[in-house]
Design a protein around this motif. Structure first.
Motif, mmCIF file in Angstrom:
data_model
loop_
_atom_site.group_PDB
_atom_site.id
_atom_site.type_symbol
_atom_site.label_atom_id
_atom_site.label_comp_id
_atom_site.label_asym_id
_atom_site.label_seq_id
_atom_site.Cartn_x
_atom_site.Cartn_y
_atom_site.Cartn_z
ATOM 1 N N PRO A 9 -15.485 -20.995 -16.084
ATOM 2 C CA PRO A 9 -14.799 -21.189 -14.825
ATOM 3 C C PRO A 9 -16.076 -21.132 -13.883
ATOM 4 C CG PRO A 9 -13.338 -19.703 -15.865
ATOM 5 C CD PRO A 9 -14.323 -19.952 -16.708
ATOM 6 N N TYR A 10 -16.882 -20.116 -13.979
ATOM 7 C CA TYR A 10 -17.788 -19.876 -13.006
ATOM 8 C C TYR A 10 -18.891 -20.830 -13.117
ATOM 9 C CZ TYR A 10 -21.572 -17.417 -10.986
ATOM 10 O OH TYR A 10 -22.800 -17.348 -9.996
ATOM 11 N N ILE A 11 -19.199 -21.053 -14.259
ATOM 12 C CA ILE A 11 -20.513 -22.133 -14.531
ATOM 13 C C ILE A 11 -19.962 -23.497 -13.909
ATOM 14 C CG2 ILE A 11 -21.669 -23.206 -16.268
ATOM 15 C CD1 ILE A 11 -22.178 -20.675 -17.785
ATOM 16 N N SER A 12 -18.780 -23.985 -14.348
ATOM 17 C CA SER A 12 -18.516 -25.277 -13.792
ATOM 18 C C SER A 12 -18.429 -25.209 -12.545
ATOM 19 C CB SER A 12 -17.146 -25.601 -14.510
ATOM 20 O OG SER A 12 -16.470 -24.722 -15.151
ATOM 21 N N ASN A 30 -17.853 -10.848 -29.128
ATOM 22 C CA ASN A 30 -18.307 -10.664 -27.821
ATOM 23 C C ASN A 30 -18.914 -11.354 -26.979
ATOM 24 O OD1 ASN A 30 -17.968 -8.798 -25.593
ATOM 25 N ND2 ASN A 30 -19.297 -7.368 -26.277
ATOM 26 N N THR A 31 -19.845 -12.008 -27.412
ATOM 27 C CA THR A 31 -20.654 -12.866 -26.678
ATOM 28 C C THR A 31 -19.993 -14.268 -26.635
ATOM 29 O OG1 THR A 31 -21.881 -13.238 -28.972
ATOM 30 C CG2 THR A 31 -23.049 -12.232 -27.194
ATOM 31 N N ARG A 32 -19.255 -14.489 -27.693
ATOM 32 C CA ARG A 32 -18.170 -15.858 -27.593
ATOM 33 C C ARG A 32 -17.545 -15.695 -26.486
ATOM 34 N NH1 ARG A 32 -16.506 -17.962 -33.164
ATOM 35 N NH2 ARG A 32 -18.449 -18.601 -33.751
ATOM 36 N N ALA A 33 -16.658 -14.556 -26.379
ATOM 37 C CA ALA A 33 -15.680 -14.317 -25.359
ATOM 38 C C ALA A 33 -16.363 -14.393 -24.124
ATOM 39 C CB ALA A 33 -15.012 -12.813 -25.651
ATOM 40 N N LYS A 34 -17.540 -13.852 -23.860
ATOM 41 C CA LYS A 34 -18.201 -13.764 -22.686
ATOM 42 C C LYS A 34 -18.506 -15.297 -22.283
ATOM 43 C CE LYS A 34 -21.025 -9.713 -22.118
ATOM 44 N NZ LYS A 34 -22.263 -8.961 -22.464
ATOM 45 N N ALA A 35 -18.788 -15.980 -23.396
ATOM 46 C CA ALA A 35 -19.286 -17.359 -23.057
ATOM 47 C C ALA A 35 -17.945 -18.269 -22.427
ATOM 48 C CB ALA A 35 -19.824 -18.189 -24.164
ATOM 49 N N PHE A 36 -16.919 -17.857 -23.045
ATOM 50 C CA PHE A 36 -15.599 -18.587 -22.726
ATOM 51 C C PHE A 36 -15.131 -18.011 -21.191
ATOM 52 C CE2 PHE A 36 -10.822 -18.349 -22.988
ATOM 53 C CZ PHE A 36 -10.698 -19.431 -23.096
ATOM 54 N N PHE A 37 -15.341 -16.980 -20.911
ATOM 55 C CA PHE A 37 -14.916 -16.379 -19.568
ATOM 56 C C PHE A 37 -16.046 -16.891 -18.576
ATOM 57 C CE2 PHE A 37 -12.297 -13.235 -21.655
ATOM 58 C CZ PHE A 37 -11.050 -13.541 -21.499
ATOM 59 N N LEU A 65 -20.060 -23.631 -10.363
ATOM 60 C CA LEU A 65 -21.434 -23.649 -9.948
ATOM 61 C C LEU A 65 -21.851 -24.753 -10.076
ATOM 62 C CD1 LEU A 65 -22.903 -21.091 -8.725
ATOM 63 C CD2 LEU A 65 -24.238 -20.922 -11.043
ATOM 64 N N ALA A 66 -21.676 -25.520 -11.033
ATOM 65 C CA ALA A 66 -22.407 -26.922 -11.139
ATOM 66 C C ALA A 66 -21.737 -27.687 -10.106
ATOM 67 C CB ALA A 66 -22.172 -27.103 -12.736
ATOM 68 N N VAL A 67 -20.420 -27.957 -10.309
ATOM 69 C CA VAL A 67 -19.852 -28.916 -9.597
ATOM 70 C C VAL A 67 -20.072 -28.649 -7.779
ATOM 71 C CG1 VAL A 67 -17.611 -30.049 -9.062
ATOM 72 C CG2 VAL A 67 -18.264 -29.423 -11.348
ATOM 73 N N PHE A 68 -19.787 -27.416 -7.503
ATOM 74 C CA PHE A 68 -20.013 -27.358 -6.077
ATOM 75 C C PHE A 68 -21.117 -26.607 -5.522
ATOM 76 C CE2 PHE A 68 -15.238 -27.281 -7.219
ATOM 77 C CZ PHE A 68 -14.825 -28.107 -6.483
#
Lengths: 269, 368
Positions: free
Chosen positions: A14-17, A4-11, A19-22
Motif C-alpha cells: 500500500p505504501y509503495i503504490s 519475514n521479508t516476504r511479509a514485509k514486502a507484502f505490507f 508513493l508511486a501514484v501520488f
C-alpha cells in the motif's frame, strides 16, 4: 527469515503504490511540464523567465518574507503557551480547546473572518464602542498575516508542546534545586531540549505559509500575491501549466532547503 | 492478528451499509426517468441557477422531452467538459469569447435556421457580432454590461462619469475590481481609449502601466464578495456587472450604478449546440421554447439579468424594463464594445499581463 521479508514486502505494497501514484508520478509530471513549452519542446526557458522576469523573483522573496513573519509570530505565541500548557493541571482539556478549531474546515474559518473583520463585524463594533471608530480591516497585509497566524498556530503549538511534555520533570526540579533562575531553566534547559519540536513546528508552519493562496484572495483581496497564488492563476486562469509547474518546482526546492536546515541532528539515546 | 480481523470486517460492514443506504436514499428520492429511449431525453449544460426551474417542467409537459440538467460555474469548465467528449450535451451556454473559441476548435454545430422559430424576437444590437458573425453557431440567452456602482453617501456620480476618473487620488484604497484577465484590465483599456480587443503590443504595454498606476486606489480584486461588501457599506465603489449591481441596489438603496461616458463592455451568454449532441431535434425544440417571448419573460424575471428577447419585454413588469440598471437606454450603449475572441497567442498575452500587473500592484503596495 524468508517469510519475514516476504511479509514485509507484502505490507509495503500500500505504501509503495501510494508513493508511486501520488508522489512520484505527480512530481515527474511537474518536472516534465516545467521543462517543456507550449509546443512540447524541451527547454529551460521557464526557469530562465522565473529568474529574469521582474515578477517571479520579487514574488518569491515576498512569499518567503510573509512566511517568515507568520512563522515568527506563531513561534512567539506558541513557545510560552506550550510551556504554560505543560505545567497546567487539566492540560489535556486546554490542549483540546486549541486543537478543536482545526476540526473545522479552513475555508469556513476564513469566511468567518470575512464577517468578523468587515465594517459591521464584531471587531469593528468593539472598536466603535471603545471610541476608536471603524476601520478597513479587510484586504490588507495585516489582516492577511493575522488570519494566517490564527490558522497555523495549532501546527506550531502541538509539536512544541509534545517535546516540552517529554522533558523529565526531575531535570527541571534539579535545575531549580541547584539554584538556576526560571529564565535560565527556560533558555538553557527547556529550549534546547524542545528544539526538535520547535523544528517540526517551523516545518509545519513555514512550508504551507509559502504557498497560501486562498487567503490571499479572500482576506488579502488579491493585494497579497504569493507563489501559491501564482501557481493557482497559472493552472486555472492563464492555463499556462508550464510556468505553473516551474513555480511549483521552485517551491518544492525551497521546501527541501527548509527541511534540510530544520532536520533532526544527532540522534538522542 | 486476532484483533485485526474483527476490525477490518467491521470496517467492511460499515462501508457496505453506507453504500446500500445511499443507494436506497437515492432510489426513494428520485423516480427513474421514464423515457425508454434517448430520443426522448434532452441534456442541458448551463450555468448554476440560470433558468427558472418551472420552465423546465413546462418544457417537458409541452414537448414530452425529459430534461437532464447539469450546471457548471466557469467557461473553462464548460469548454473542458465538451472538449473531452465523454458527455453529450444537447444545449450549452458559453459566453461570447468561448463561442468564438469553440467555433475555431470545431466544437459547435452550425445552427439550422429552418428549424429555429422566433429569431426575430431577439434585440438587433446583440446579433451578428464579431464573435459569431451572422449568429451561425449561437443565439444570445442573457446579456449585460459593466459599469461602476458607488455609495451615494460617500461619492457622487459626477466623480465617476468617465473610466479615467477612477485614477483620481480621492479614491485612494477604495476601489474594488473584478478578478479576471479582461475584466480587471478593462477600466485601463477604456481610460486609454483602446479597443477591448486590442492586439497592439505597444497598447498592451501601456494598458499594463496604466493599470499599475491605479494600484494605490485599489482596495481589492475580488469576485462575488464585492456584493456583500457594497451592501454592508464595507466598500464604497466597485466596478461591476449590471446584474450584480441590481442585487446590491435591492439590498442597499444608497448604492447607485452608472455606465461611464465611454460605455462599458457588453457580454452575452449564449445558447449553442455542440457538434457531438445526441439529440439535436430536442435541442432545437428547447431553443425555440426559450425564444418564445412569454417563456423568455418568465425566465428573465427569475434570473434577474437582462433578456436579449425584445419581444419578451412587454411581458415583463415596467419596474424591470424601465430600470436603467438592467435595461440601460440605447444612448448609454452606443459606445459599448463586445468582447471578441482573439488568436490563442493574444489570449495568453492578456493572461500574462494580468498576472504581472496583479503581482506588480501587490509588490508596490508593500508591507505597510
Amino acid at each position: 527469515m524468508k517469510d519475514n521479508t516476504r511479509a514485509k514486502a507484502f505490507f509495503a505494497i500500500p505504501y509503495i503504490s501510494w508513493l508511486a501514484v501520488f508522489v512520484i508520478v505527480p512530481i515527474a509530471l511537474l518536472v516534465y511540464q516545467s521543462l517543456t513549452n507550449a509546443q512540447g519542446n524541451l527547454t529551460l526557458a521557464n526557469f530562465h523567465e522565473f529568474i529574469t522576469s521582474d515578477v517571479y523573483l520579487p514574488m518569491a522573496f515576498n512569499s518567503v518574507f510573509y512566511a517568515l513573519i507568520i512563522t515568527a509570530i506563531t513561534f512567539v505565541i506558541s513557545f510560552p503557551a506550550a510551556y504554560v500548557l505543560s505545567r497546567l493541571k487539566h492540560r489535556q482539556l486546554w490542549l483540546m480547546l486549541i486543537i478543536l478549531p482545526t476540526w473545522i474546515n479552513v475555508l469556513l474559518k476564513t469566511y468567518a473572518f470575512l464577517g468578523l473583520l468587515s465594517k459591521s463585524g464584531l471587531i469593528n463594533q468593539l472598536f466603535a464602542t471603545l471610541g476608536f471608530g471603524t476601520h478597513n480591516l479587510l484586504f490588507n497585509h495585516v489582516s492577511f498575516i493575522f488570519v494566517a497566524v490564527y490558522l497555523e498556530l495549532p501546527f506550531m503549538l502541538l509539536p512544541i508542546y509534545n517535546s516540552i511534555n517529554e522533558i523529565d520533570p526531575d531535570i527541571l526540579k534539579a535545575s531549580r534545586d541547584l539554584g538556576a533562575k526560571p529564565v535560565n531553566t527556560l533558555t538553557q534547559l527547556v529550549f534546547p531540549l524542545s528544539i526538535n519540536g520547535i523544528k517540526s513546528g517551523i516545518q509545519a508552519v513555514f512550508i504551507p505559509s509559502l504557498s497560501l493562496f486562498m487567503l490571499t484572495t479572500l482576506i488579502g483581496g488579491n493585494k497579497v500575491m504569493t507563489l501559491g497564488s501564482a501557481i493557482e492563476l497559472h493552472f486555472i486562469v492563464t492555463q499556462n501549466w508550464h510556468m505553473g509547474s516551474t513555480i511549483a518546482i521552485v517551491l518544492i526546492f525551497a521546501m527541501a532547503v527548509t527541511m534540510y536546515f530544520t532536520r533532526e541532528r544527532g540522534k538522542r539515546k | 492478528m486476532k484483533k485485526i480481523v474483527p476490525f477490518v470486517s467491521m470496517m467492511i460492514v460499515v462501508l457496505v451499509v453506507l453504500v446500500l443506504g445511499q443507494n436506497w436514499l437515492a432510489q426513494i428520492n428520485k423516480p427513474p426517468i421514464k423515457a425508454a429511449n434517448t430520443n426522448q431525453v434532452l441534456n442541458i449544460y448551463n450555468w448554476g441557477d440560470y433558468i427558472d426551474p418551472a420552465l423546465l417542467a413546462k418544457f417537458t409537459k409541452e414537448t414530452g422531452y425529459q430534461v437532464n440538467y447539469d450546471t457548471f460555474d466557469s467557461n473553462q469548465a464548460l469548454e473542458t467538459k465538451v472538449k473531452q467528449g465523454g458527455t453529450h450535451y444537447d444545449v450549452i451556454f458559453p459566453s461570447e469569447y468561448l463561442v468564438s473559441k469553440m467555433t475555431q476548435e470545431g466544437l459547435l454545430a452550425k445552427l439550422d435556421y429552418s428549424k429555429i422559430h422566433g429569431f426575430d424576437n431577439l434585440s438587433k444590437h446583440l446579433l451578428n457580432q464579431k464573435y459569431d458573425p451572422h449568429n451561425e453557431h449561437s443565439l444570445p440567452y442573457f446579456w449585460g454590461t459593466t459599469g461602476i456602482m458607488y455609495n451615494d453617501q460617500v461619492f457622487h456620480a459626477s466623480q465617476l462619469d468617465s473610466w479615467g476618473k477612477l485614477w483620481n487620488p480621492i479614491f485612494k484604497d477604495q476601489l474594488l475590481l473584478i478578478d479576471g484577465p479582461r475584466e480587471m484590465l478593462q477600466p485601463a483599456m477604456q481610460a486609454l481609449g483602446y479597443s477591448l480587443n486590442t492586439e497592439n503590443q505597444a497598447e498592451i504595454k501601456q494598458i499594463f502601466n496604466k493599470f499599475v498606476a491605479l494600484g494605490p486606489n485599489i482596495r481589492g480584486i475580488v469576485t462575488d464578495e464585492k456584493k456583500q461588501l457594497m451592501i454592508n457599506g464595507d466598500a464604497n465603489i466597485s466596478v461591476t456587472y449590471n446584474g450584480d449591481a441590481q442585487v446590491v441596489i435591492d439590498a442597499n438603496p444608497h448604492v447607485k450604478f452608472l455606465i461611464p461616458k465611454e460605455g462599458g463592455p457588453i457580454w452575452t451568454d449564449n445558447m449553442a449546440i455542440p457538434k457531438n449532441a445526441n439529440n439535436k431535434k430536442a435541442a432545437y425544440a428547447f431553443i425555440n421554447f426559450m425564444l418564445n417571448p412569454k417563456n423568455a419573460a418568465q425566465n428573465a424575471e427569475y434570473v434577474a439579468y437582462s433578456s436579449p428577447n425584445q419581444a419578451a419585454l412587454k411581458y415583463l413588469p415596467k419596474s424591470i424594463t424601465h430600470n436603467p440598471v438592467l435595461y440601460p437606454p440605447m444612448s448609454e450603449l452606443k459606445n459599448a464594445q463586445h468582447y471578441n475572441n482573439q488568436p490563442l497567442r493574444y489570449f495568453n498575452e492578456y493572461n500574462e499581463v494580468y498576472l504581472e500587473a496583479k503581482t506588480k500592484v501587490s509588490l508596490d503596495g508593500g508591507l505597510k
